[in-house]
Design a protein around this motif. Structure first.
Motif, PDB file in Angstrom:
ATOM      1  N   GLU A 109       0.115  17.352   1.067  1.00  0.00           N
ATOM      2  CA  GLU A 109       1.532  17.726   1.012  1.00  0.00           C
ATOM      3  C   GLU A 109       2.351  16.881   1.987  1.00  0.00           C
ATOM      4  O   GLU A 109       1.803  16.186   2.851  1.00  0.00           O
ATOM      5  N   GLU A 110       3.657  16.940   1.841  1.00  0.00           N
ATOM      6  CA  GLU A 110       4.538  16.221   2.757  1.00  0.00           C
ATOM      7  C   GLU A 110       4.595  16.944   4.101  1.00  0.00           C
ATOM      8  O   GLU A 110       4.761  18.162   4.152  1.00  0.00           O
ATOM      9  N   ILE A 111       4.470  16.177   5.170  1.00  0.00           N
ATOM     10  CA  ILE A 111       4.373  16.732   6.515  1.00  0.00           C
ATOM     11  C   ILE A 111       5.479  16.182   7.400  1.00  0.00           C
ATOM     12  O   ILE A 111       5.820  15.002   7.337  1.00  0.00           O
ATOM     13  N   VAL A 112       6.034  17.060   8.240  1.00  0.00           N
ATOM     14  CA  VAL A 112       6.889  16.644   9.354  1.00  0.00           C
ATOM     15  C   VAL A 112       6.118  16.998  10.618  1.00  0.00           C
ATOM     16  O   VAL A 112       5.844  18.166  10.874  1.00  0.00           O
ATOM     17  N   GLY A 115       1.183   3.551   8.052  1.00  0.00           N
ATOM     18  CA  GLY A 115       1.883   3.919   6.832  1.00  0.00           C
ATOM     19  C   GLY A 115       2.985   4.934   6.976  1.00  0.00           C
ATOM     20  O   GLY A 115       3.469   5.480   5.976  1.00  0.00           O
ATOM     21  N   VAL A 116       3.424   5.209   8.215  1.00  0.00           N
ATOM     22  CA  VAL A 116       4.555   6.126   8.429  1.00  0.00           C
ATOM     23  C   VAL A 116       5.847   5.395   8.089  1.00  0.00           C
ATOM     24  O   VAL A 116       6.063   4.275   8.548  1.00  0.00           O
ATOM     25  N   LYS A 117       6.703   6.024   7.291  1.00  0.00           N
ATOM     26  CA  LYS A 117       7.932   5.356   6.864  1.00  0.00           C
ATOM     27  C   LYS A 117       9.206   6.007   7.381  1.00  0.00           C
ATOM     28  O   LYS A 117      10.298   5.500   7.139  1.00  0.00           O
ATOM     29  N   PRO A 119       0.825  -1.215   0.000  1.00  0.00           N
ATOM     30  CA  PRO A 119       0.000   0.000   0.000  1.00  0.00           C
ATOM     31  C   PRO A 119       0.858   1.264   0.000  1.00  0.00           C
ATOM     32  O   PRO A 119       2.010   1.263   0.422  1.00  0.00           O
ATOM     33  N   VAL A 120       0.256   2.343  -0.471  1.00  0.00           N
ATOM     34  CA  VAL A 120       0.954   3.626  -0.562  1.00  0.00           C
ATOM     35  C   VAL A 120       1.284   4.145   0.838  1.00  0.00           C
ATOM     36  O   VAL A 120       0.448   4.105   1.747  1.00  0.00           O
ATOM     37  N   SER A 121       2.491   4.627   1.008  1.00  0.00           N
ATOM     38  CA  SER A 121       2.923   5.168   2.298  1.00  0.00           C
ATOM     39  C   SER A 121       2.417   6.590   2.481  1.00  0.00           C
ATOM     40  O   SER A 121       2.113   7.298   1.504  1.00  0.00           O
ATOM     41  N   LEU A 122       2.327   7.030   3.718  1.00  0.00           N
ATOM     42  CA  LEU A 122       1.934   8.408   3.997  1.00  0.00           C
ATOM     43  C   LEU A 122       3.101   9.355   3.736  1.00  0.00           C
ATOM     44  O   LEU A 122       4.253   9.018   4.021  1.00  0.00           O
ATOM     45  N   PRO A 123       2.818  10.559   3.242  1.00  0.00           N
ATOM     46  CA  PRO A 123       3.878  11.570   3.064  1.00  0.00           C
ATOM     47  C   PRO A 123       4.175  12.246   4.401  1.00  0.00           C
ATOM     48  O   PRO A 123       3.982  13.446   4.572  1.00  0.00           O
TER      49      PRO A 123
END
Length: 237
Positions: free
Chosen positions: A187-190, A100-102, A72-76
Protein backbone atom coordinates in the motif's frame (compact mmCIF):
# COMPACT_ATOMS: atom_id res chain seq x y z
CA UNK A 1 28.15 6.62 -11.80
CA UNK A 2 26.08 3.69 -13.07
CA UNK A 3 24.03 5.88 -15.38
CA UNK A 4 25.04 8.95 -17.38
CA UNK A 5 22.13 11.30 -16.67
CA UNK A 6 21.33 13.61 -19.56
CA UNK A 7 19.96 17.12 -19.04
CA UNK A 8 17.67 18.80 -21.56
CA UNK A 9 20.46 21.29 -22.32
CA UNK A 10 22.77 18.42 -23.39
CA UNK A 11 20.67 17.59 -26.44
CA UNK A 12 21.75 19.18 -29.73
CA UNK A 13 19.28 16.95 -31.62
CA UNK A 14 16.81 14.21 -30.73
CA UNK A 15 19.53 11.54 -30.78
CA UNK A 16 22.79 13.41 -30.06
CA UNK A 17 24.13 14.92 -26.84
CA UNK A 18 27.23 16.88 -25.86
CA UNK A 19 28.63 16.33 -22.36
CA UNK A 20 31.23 18.33 -20.41
CA UNK A 21 32.25 19.10 -16.83
CA UNK A 22 31.87 16.60 -13.97
CA UNK A 23 30.27 13.90 -16.09
CA UNK A 24 32.98 14.10 -18.74
CA UNK A 25 35.68 13.83 -16.08
CA UNK A 26 33.97 10.78 -14.56
CA UNK A 27 33.70 9.01 -17.91
CA UNK A 28 37.33 9.66 -18.80
CA UNK A 29 38.93 9.21 -15.37
CA UNK A 30 36.80 6.47 -13.79
CA UNK A 31 35.28 4.58 -16.71
CA UNK A 32 38.33 5.28 -18.88
CA UNK A 33 36.03 5.17 -21.90
CA UNK A 34 37.10 5.81 -25.47
CA UNK A 35 35.51 6.55 -28.84
CA UNK A 36 33.16 3.76 -29.89
CA UNK A 37 32.34 2.65 -26.35
CA UNK A 38 28.70 2.31 -25.28
CA UNK A 39 27.48 3.89 -22.03
CA UNK A 40 24.26 3.48 -20.06
CA UNK A 41 22.38 6.80 -20.35
CA UNK A 42 19.06 8.27 -19.29
CA UNK A 43 17.20 11.53 -19.85
CA UNK A 44 16.16 13.43 -16.72
CA UNK A 45 12.50 12.52 -16.04
CA UNK A 46 12.48 10.46 -19.23
CA UNK A 47 13.59 7.20 -20.82
CA UNK A 48 16.86 5.29 -20.47
CA UNK A 49 18.98 3.53 -23.03
CA UNK A 50 22.44 3.50 -24.57
CA UNK A 51 24.86 6.13 -25.84
CA UNK A 52 27.74 5.47 -28.23
CA UNK A 53 30.71 7.83 -27.94
CA UNK A 54 31.43 9.59 -31.23
CA UNK A 55 33.79 12.33 -30.07
CA UNK A 56 35.89 12.43 -26.89
CA UNK A 57 38.51 14.97 -25.87
CA UNK A 58 39.43 17.04 -22.83
CA UNK A 59 36.65 19.56 -23.51
CA UNK A 60 33.61 17.51 -24.48
CA UNK A 61 32.10 14.14 -25.29
CA UNK A 62 29.58 13.65 -28.08
CA UNK A 63 27.27 10.62 -27.96
CA UNK A 64 24.57 9.25 -30.21
CA UNK A 65 21.82 8.00 -27.91
CA UNK A 66 18.92 5.59 -28.21
CA UNK A 67 16.35 5.89 -25.42
CA UNK A 68 13.73 3.13 -25.27
CA UNK A 69 13.66 1.83 -21.67
CA UNK A 70 11.41 3.00 -18.86
CA UNK A 71 13.03 3.83 -15.49
CA UNK A 72 12.57 1.44 -12.55
CA UNK A 73 9.30 1.45 -10.63
CA UNK A 74 9.16 4.01 -7.83
CA UNK A 75 8.24 3.14 -4.26
CA UNK A 76 4.70 4.01 -3.07
CA UNK A 77 6.32 6.08 -0.34
CA UNK A 78 6.40 9.66 0.87
CA UNK A 79 9.08 10.40 3.48
CA UNK A 80 8.58 13.14 6.08
CA UNK A 81 12.11 13.77 7.34
CA UNK A 82 12.95 16.11 10.19
CA UNK A 83 15.67 18.29 8.74
CA UNK A 84 19.04 16.72 9.71
CA UNK A 85 22.42 18.41 9.84
CA UNK A 86 23.75 19.31 6.39
CA UNK A 87 26.25 16.44 5.95
CA UNK A 88 23.63 13.91 6.99
CA UNK A 89 21.06 15.58 4.75
CA UNK A 90 23.25 15.09 1.68
CA UNK A 91 23.75 11.39 2.36
CA UNK A 92 20.07 10.91 3.22
CA UNK A 93 18.86 12.56 0.00
CA UNK A 94 21.14 10.36 -2.08
CA UNK A 95 19.99 7.23 -0.25
CA UNK A 96 16.26 7.96 -0.53
CA UNK A 97 16.60 8.83 -4.22
CA UNK A 98 18.62 5.69 -4.97
CA UNK A 99 16.00 3.55 -3.20
CA UNK A 100 13.13 4.95 -5.27
CA UNK A 101 11.50 7.57 -3.03
CA UNK A 102 9.84 10.22 -5.19
CA UNK A 103 8.40 12.62 -2.60
CA UNK A 104 10.44 13.99 0.30
CA UNK A 105 9.16 16.49 2.84
CA UNK A 106 11.87 18.19 4.89
CA UNK A 107 10.05 19.24 8.03
CA UNK A 108 10.75 21.08 11.25
CA UNK A 109 10.55 19.55 14.70
CA UNK A 110 11.60 20.55 18.21
CA UNK A 111 15.07 18.98 18.02
CA UNK A 112 15.92 20.52 14.63
CA UNK A 113 18.43 23.31 15.15
CA UNK A 114 17.29 26.62 13.66
CA UNK A 115 20.66 27.05 11.96
CA UNK A 116 19.97 23.99 9.79
CA UNK A 117 17.33 25.96 7.89
CA UNK A 118 19.97 28.54 6.94
CA UNK A 119 22.25 25.97 5.33
CA UNK A 120 23.36 26.70 1.75
CA UNK A 121 22.73 23.02 1.04
CA UNK A 122 19.01 23.76 1.00
CA UNK A 123 19.41 25.86 -2.15
CA UNK A 124 17.58 24.31 -5.10
CA UNK A 125 20.76 23.64 -7.09
CA UNK A 126 22.48 22.00 -4.10
CA UNK A 127 19.52 19.74 -3.37
CA UNK A 128 19.37 18.77 -7.04
CA UNK A 129 23.04 17.77 -7.00
CA UNK A 130 22.35 15.16 -4.33
CA UNK A 131 19.22 13.88 -6.07
CA UNK A 132 21.14 13.48 -9.32
CA UNK A 133 23.88 11.52 -7.57
CA UNK A 134 21.23 9.18 -6.19
CA UNK A 135 19.69 8.67 -9.63
CA UNK A 136 23.10 8.00 -11.19
CA UNK A 137 23.81 5.40 -8.52
CA UNK A 138 20.53 3.52 -8.94
CA UNK A 139 20.09 3.86 -12.73
CA UNK A 140 16.95 5.92 -12.48
CA UNK A 141 15.87 9.13 -14.20
CA UNK A 142 12.86 10.41 -12.23
CA UNK A 143 13.79 13.28 -9.92
CA UNK A 144 12.04 13.27 -6.54
CA UNK A 145 9.96 16.22 -5.38
CA UNK A 146 11.39 17.95 -2.30
CA UNK A 147 9.08 20.10 -0.17
CA UNK A 148 9.92 22.28 2.85
CA UNK A 149 7.64 22.47 5.88
CA UNK A 150 9.24 24.85 8.39
CA UNK A 151 6.40 24.90 10.96
CA UNK A 152 5.50 21.57 12.53
CA UNK A 153 2.05 22.23 14.00
CA UNK A 154 0.44 24.03 11.00
CA UNK A 155 1.81 21.35 8.69
CA UNK A 156 0.52 18.42 10.75
CA UNK A 157 -2.86 20.00 11.47
CA UNK A 158 -3.62 21.75 8.18
CA UNK A 159 -1.80 19.99 5.31
CA UNK A 160 -0.77 16.53 6.43
CA UNK A 161 -4.33 15.06 6.69
CA UNK A 162 -4.87 15.65 2.95
CA UNK A 163 -1.44 14.17 2.17
CA UNK A 164 -2.31 11.11 4.25
CA UNK A 165 -5.72 10.53 2.67
CA UNK A 166 -5.90 7.04 1.16
CA UNK A 167 -2.45 6.15 2.53
CA UNK A 168 -1.08 4.50 5.65
CA UNK A 169 0.88 6.75 8.01
CA UNK A 170 3.80 5.37 10.01
CA UNK A 171 5.98 7.30 12.45
CA UNK A 172 9.35 5.73 13.23
CA UNK A 173 10.17 6.31 16.87
CA UNK A 174 13.18 4.79 18.71
CA UNK A 175 12.53 2.43 21.59
CA UNK A 176 10.16 -0.44 22.18
CA UNK A 177 6.85 1.46 22.12
CA UNK A 178 4.50 0.81 19.25
CA UNK A 179 4.83 -2.18 16.92
CA UNK A 180 7.94 -3.51 15.25
CA UNK A 181 8.41 -2.20 11.71
CA UNK A 182 6.03 -4.07 9.34
CA UNK A 183 7.37 -5.74 6.20
CA UNK A 184 6.49 -6.43 2.58
CA UNK A 185 3.92 -3.65 2.31
CA UNK A 186 2.23 -2.92 -1.00
CA UNK A 187 0.00 0.00 0.00
CA UNK A 188 0.97 3.66 -0.23
CA UNK A 189 2.90 4.78 2.84
CA UNK A 190 3.69 8.13 4.43
CA UNK A 191 6.69 7.56 6.71
CA UNK A 192 7.70 10.17 9.31
CA UNK A 193 11.30 10.02 10.55
CA UNK A 194 12.44 12.26 13.37
CA UNK A 195 15.83 13.79 14.18
CA UNK A 196 18.57 12.16 16.26
CA UNK A 197 16.80 10.79 19.34
CA UNK A 198 13.41 10.89 17.65
CA UNK A 199 10.42 13.20 17.87
CA UNK A 200 9.44 14.59 21.26
CA UNK A 201 6.28 13.02 22.82
CA UNK A 202 4.08 15.98 21.81
CA UNK A 203 5.06 15.53 18.16
CA UNK A 204 4.43 11.80 18.21
CA UNK A 205 1.01 12.42 19.75
CA UNK A 206 0.17 15.00 17.05
CA UNK A 207 1.16 12.56 14.32
CA UNK A 208 -0.85 9.77 15.94
CA UNK A 209 -3.86 12.09 16.19
CA UNK A 210 -3.48 12.66 12.46
CA UNK A 211 -3.70 8.90 11.86
CA UNK A 212 -0.09 7.70 12.08
CA UNK A 213 0.91 4.38 13.68
CA UNK A 214 4.01 4.26 15.86
CA UNK A 215 6.68 1.77 14.73
CA UNK A 216 10.24 1.02 15.82
CA UNK A 217 13.37 -0.94 14.87
CA UNK A 218 14.06 -2.36 18.32
CA UNK A 219 15.97 -1.01 21.29
CA UNK A 220 19.00 0.27 19.36
CA UNK A 221 18.95 3.92 18.27
CA UNK A 222 20.36 4.41 14.78
CA UNK A 223 21.65 7.51 13.09
CA UNK A 224 19.11 9.02 10.72
CA UNK A 225 21.25 8.16 7.68
CA UNK A 226 21.27 4.50 8.80
CA UNK A 227 17.64 4.33 9.92
CA UNK A 228 16.37 5.51 6.51
CA UNK A 229 17.64 2.56 4.41
CA UNK A 230 16.79 0.06 7.15
CA UNK A 231 13.20 1.28 7.40
CA UNK A 232 12.66 1.41 3.64
CA UNK A 233 14.21 -2.03 3.14
CA UNK A 234 11.98 -3.57 5.79
CA UNK A 235 8.79 -1.85 4.69
CA UNK A 236 9.15 -2.83 1.03
CA UNK A 237 11.50 -5.83 1.37
Amino acid sequence: MNLLLLEESDFVSDARVVISGRRLSHVTDIHQASIGDTLRVGRVNGLMGAGVIQVLDTHQMVLDVTLTETPPVSLPLTVLLSLPRPKMLKRSLQTMTAMGVKRIVLMNSYRVEKSFWQSPWLAENKLREQLVLGLEQARDTLLPEVVFEKRFKPFVEDRLPAMLQGKRGLVAHPGDSGRYCPRQLTEEIVLAIGPEGGFIPYEVEKLEACGFERIHLGSRILRVENAIPVLISKLFD
